[in-house]
Enzyme design. Structure first.
Site, PDB file in Angstrom:
ATOM      1  CG  PHE A  45      28.837 -68.424  -3.781  1.00 32.20           C
ATOM      2  CD1 PHE A  45      27.948 -68.903  -2.841  1.00 32.20           C
ATOM      3  CD2 PHE A  45      28.330 -68.113  -5.032  1.00 32.20           C
ATOM      4  CE1 PHE A  45      26.600 -69.077  -3.129  1.00 32.20           C
ATOM      5  CE2 PHE A  45      26.987 -68.283  -5.347  1.00 32.20           C
ATOM      6  CZ  PHE A  45      26.120 -68.763  -4.382  1.00 32.20           C
ATOM      7  CD  GLU A  46      34.847 -71.732  -2.725  1.00 40.56           C
ATOM      8  OE1 GLU A  46      34.672 -72.739  -3.438  1.00 40.56           O
ATOM      9  OE2 GLU A  46      35.538 -70.755  -3.092  1.00 40.56           O
ATOM     10  CG  LEU A  90      33.146 -60.867  -4.653  1.00 42.73           C
ATOM     11  CD1 LEU A  90      31.730 -60.514  -5.078  1.00 42.73           C
ATOM     12  CD2 LEU A  90      33.181 -62.252  -4.066  1.00 42.73           C
ATOM     13  CB  THR A 118      40.331 -69.683  -4.370  1.00 44.09           C
ATOM     14  OG1 THR A 118      39.354 -68.794  -4.905  1.00 44.09           O
ATOM     15  CG2 THR A 118      39.667 -70.989  -3.992  1.00 44.09           C
ATOM     16  CE1 TYR A 122      41.727 -59.677 -17.107  1.00 40.86           C
ATOM     17  CE2 TYR A 122      41.997 -57.299 -17.010  1.00 40.86           C
ATOM     18  CZ  TYR A 122      41.645 -58.480 -16.413  1.00 40.86           C
ATOM     19  OH  TYR A 122      41.178 -58.463 -15.120  1.00 40.86           O
TER      20      TYR A 122
HETATM   21  P1  NAD Z   1      39.444 -66.711  -7.545  1.00 42.86           P
HETATM   22  O1  NAD Z   1      38.499 -67.394  -8.467  1.00 42.86           O
HETATM   23  O2  NAD Z   1      40.600 -67.498  -7.048  1.00 42.86           O
HETATM   24  O3  NAD Z   1      38.664 -66.174  -6.234  1.00 42.86           O
HETATM   25  C1  NAD Z   1      37.357 -65.723  -6.265  1.00 42.86           C
HETATM   26  C2  NAD Z   1      36.775 -65.657  -4.864  1.00 42.86           C
HETATM   27  O4  NAD Z   1      35.452 -65.085  -4.950  1.00 42.86           O
HETATM   28  C3  NAD Z   1      36.593 -67.008  -4.161  1.00 42.86           C
HETATM   29  O5  NAD Z   1      36.868 -66.868  -2.787  1.00 42.86           O
HETATM   30  C4  NAD Z   1      35.098 -67.303  -4.333  1.00 42.86           C
HETATM   31  O6  NAD Z   1      34.534 -68.156  -3.350  1.00 42.86           O
HETATM   32  C5  NAD Z   1      34.533 -65.904  -4.234  1.00 42.86           C
HETATM   33  N1  NAD Z   1      33.208 -65.749  -4.835  1.00 42.86           N
HETATM   34  C6  NAD Z   1      32.853 -65.889  -6.148  1.00 42.86           C
HETATM   35  N2  NAD Z   1      31.546 -65.586  -6.301  1.00 42.86           N
HETATM   36  C7  NAD Z   1      31.079 -65.238  -5.088  1.00 42.86           C
HETATM   37  C8  NAD Z   1      29.819 -64.814  -4.600  1.00 42.86           C
HETATM   38  N3  NAD Z   1      28.767 -64.659  -5.396  1.00 42.86           N
HETATM   39  N4  NAD Z   1      29.694 -64.565  -3.276  1.00 42.86           N
HETATM   40  C9  NAD Z   1      30.751 -64.709  -2.422  1.00 42.86           C
HETATM   41  N5  NAD Z   1      31.982 -65.083  -2.835  1.00 42.86           N
HETATM   42  C10 NAD Z   1      32.126 -65.342  -4.146  1.00 42.86           C
HETATM   43  O7  NAD Z   1      39.903 -65.414  -8.281  1.00 42.86           O
HETATM   44  P2  NAD Z   1      41.187 -64.454  -8.232  1.00 42.86           P
HETATM   45  O8  NAD Z   1      41.943 -64.640  -9.492  1.00 42.86           O
HETATM   46  O9  NAD Z   1      41.888 -64.542  -6.929  1.00 42.86           O
HETATM   47  O10 NAD Z   1      40.486 -63.049  -8.377  1.00 42.86           O
HETATM   48  C11 NAD Z   1      40.226 -62.172  -7.302  1.00 42.86           C
HETATM   49  C12 NAD Z   1      40.304 -60.745  -7.802  1.00 42.86           C
HETATM   50  O11 NAD Z   1      41.653 -60.491  -8.229  1.00 42.86           O
HETATM   51  C13 NAD Z   1      39.410 -60.484  -9.021  1.00 42.86           C
HETATM   52  O12 NAD Z   1      38.869 -59.205  -8.927  1.00 42.86           O
HETATM   53  C14 NAD Z   1      40.394 -60.565 -10.191  1.00 42.86           C
HETATM   54  O13 NAD Z   1      39.970 -59.846 -11.314  1.00 42.86           O
HETATM   55  C15 NAD Z   1      41.626 -59.931  -9.540  1.00 42.86           C
HETATM   56  N6  NAD Z   1      42.898 -60.209 -10.232  1.00 42.86           N
HETATM   57  C16 NAD Z   1      43.218 -61.465 -10.641  1.00 42.86           C
HETATM   58  C17 NAD Z   1      44.404 -61.663 -11.352  1.00 42.86           C
HETATM   59  C18 NAD Z   1      44.788 -63.026 -11.862  1.00 42.86           C
HETATM   60  O14 NAD Z   1      45.617 -63.114 -12.762  1.00 42.86           O
HETATM   61  N7  NAD Z   1      44.253 -64.088 -11.307  1.00 42.86           N
HETATM   62  C19 NAD Z   1      45.282 -60.601 -11.591  1.00 42.86           C
HETATM   63  C20 NAD Z   1      44.953 -59.343 -11.112  1.00 42.86           C
HETATM   64  C21 NAD Z   1      43.741 -59.150 -10.440  1.00 42.86           C
END
Ligand code: NAD
Length: 393
Positions: free
Chosen positions: A74-75, A139, A51, A234
């Site tokens: 992790f789905e 992650l 995702t 944040y």
């Molecule tokens: P998200 O929730 O969409 O994706 C998380 C992913 O991690 C998924 O694929 C999920 O299956 C996987 N996951 C979670 N726990 C797991 C585990 N124990 N083992 C294996 N896989 C696992 O999140 P996102 O927003 O895309 O975030 C991804 C990264 O980007 C993070 O580090 C987040 O801090 C960073 N980020 C996000 C934003 C934002 O605004 N969304 C902005 C900048 C940076």
């Protein structure tokens, strides 16, 4: 089964297989509409690939660079009565589209923090590729079970004093106030354990020891900083402290292992992880409105395509003085932020349509779970049991 969205505060407990496929199809179409990257990576491991930013990275690597990808997630699959999670359906769709184009795509479902998952990945890389040339760490997890069995939990709290700010109540679409209590020492430590860079370092250590990374391998992890407005929750909060740890980890990885390690600071976007952060959704709705008006709005796929095309694989890697890649540049542009600050001061429940892109926020929210696509028939009886081809092998 007719699948409808069931929203509980900041999460949707159902997902639509056809809608998730549509979401993946659109992201692929965007990447294919961009210039193909000839000197991009060829064998990419994505940790957190199902995702948000991780999925966008997987799509960009495959369809933008022609790379083989191994995705960790992790789905939860469907049991026939309950739908699978969105990440499950996204991955099934991704693999289907990759196969159509003859692109290697394998996925492993399980806990990325565990030693077993690291072993499985190493075995797969050894058997299928020999070596990987890129590792993307994306992650976002609520908890982590450490090697000794201790479970650490991530919190979304401030540090120092309690913090009160305007906040969007997503249930009632009203603007009110929210007070965030400061984290305890234990909560802060837990968040750093889960969302900091320790596990990223463990991954690179394990991959290097097993000799499954190429000499010029690149690893990248995603971070967020945001404007001063959200610093208390944040940047100076528990999650920001974890991200500072991630930045230190990048430096340690670059020094201790023969790989180039980067942190990319990305734009704030609605994803499953970020929807849960208090105060931030109001900021996002205002940001969306301003950035759309100024024609500089991007989603995950546009952000990651720009990261690859412009910052990583366009000659030398482009970083700021701290060594970080900044694709949050358009978000933090003063032209955008001065408008955001003005709107933030003025916004109330009564005038929120004027200042906030509430529809855009909800559209992104529903799209994450495969809903609200005008070309998907949500009255159709669909089978929630969808297989991920590579998991059957
Ligand atoms: P998200 O929730 O969409 O994706 C998380 C992913 O991690 C998924 O694929 C999920 O299956 C996987 N996951 C979670 N726990 C797991 C585990 N124990 N083992 C294996 N896989 C696992 O999140 P996102 O927003 O895309 O975030 C991804 C990264 O980007 C993070 O580090 C987040 O801090 C960073 N980020 C996000 C934003 C934002 O605004 N969304 C902005 C900048 C940076």
């Amino acid at each position: 089964m007719i699948i409808e969205p069931k929203v509980r505060e900041y999460i949707c407990t159902t997902a639509h297989p056809k809608g998730c496929e549509e979401s993946v199809r659109r992201q692929i179409a965007y990447v294919k509409s961009q210039k193909k990257m000839e000197n991009g990576p060829k064998r990419v491991l994505i940790i957190g690939a199902s995702t948000g930013y991780g999925l966008a990275s997987r799509i960009t690597a495959s369809f933008g660079c022609g790379a083989a990808t191994l995705g960790i997630m992790f789905e939860r699959p469907s049991n026939g009565k309950r739908t699978a999670t969105a990440g499950w359906y996204n991955t099934a769709a991704f693999e289907k589209f990759a196969k159509e184009e003859g692109l290697y795509a394998k996925s492993l479902n399980g806990d990325a923090f565990s030693a077993e998952m690291k072993e499985k990945v190493i075995e797969t890389i050894k058997n299928d590729w020999g070596k990987a040339d890129m590792v993307i760490y994306s992650l976002a997890a609520p908890r982590r079970t450490d090697k000794d069995g201790t479970v650490y939990t991530s919190s979304l709290k401030t540090t120092g004093d309690a913090f009160t700010e305007k906040s969007l109540d997503l249930k009632n679409n009203t603007v009110g106030e929210k007070t965030i209590e400061p984290a305890t020492e234990e909560e802060l430590k837990g968040t750093i354990k889960v969302m900091g860079g320790e596990d990223w370092e463990d991954w690179i250590h394990a991959l290097t020891e097993a000799d499954v990374l190429t000499e010029d391998a690149v690893t990248i992890a995603y971070s967020y900083i945001g404007p001063e407005l959200t610093y208390p929750i944040y940047y100076n909060g528990t999650i920001g402290n974890a991200k500072k740890h991630l930045t230190e980890s990048a430096k340690r990885i670059g020094k201790n292992y023969p790989v180039q390690a980067y942190v990319s600071v990305n734009k704030g976007l609605v994803t499953q992880a970020s929807a849960a952060i208090p105060i931030v959704p109001l900021y996002f709705t205002i940001l969306y409105k301003v950035m759309k008006e100024q024609n500089v709005h991007e989603g995950c796929i546009e952000q990651i395509a720009r990261l690859f095309e412009d910052r990583l694989y366009n000659g030398s890697v482009k970083t700021d003085e701290e060594g970080m890649i900044r694709i949050d540049d358009w978000e933090l542009d003063e032209k955008v932020q001065s408008e955001v600050r003005k709107a933030w001061k003025e916004v109330t429940t009564e005038n929120m349509k004027q200042y906030c892109d509430i529809d855009g926020y909800w559209d992104d929210f529903y799209h994450m779970f495969g809903f609200n696509y005008d070309n998907v028939d949500y009255q159709e009886d669909v089978d929630p049991m969808v297989e991920i081809p590579s998991l059957q092998a």
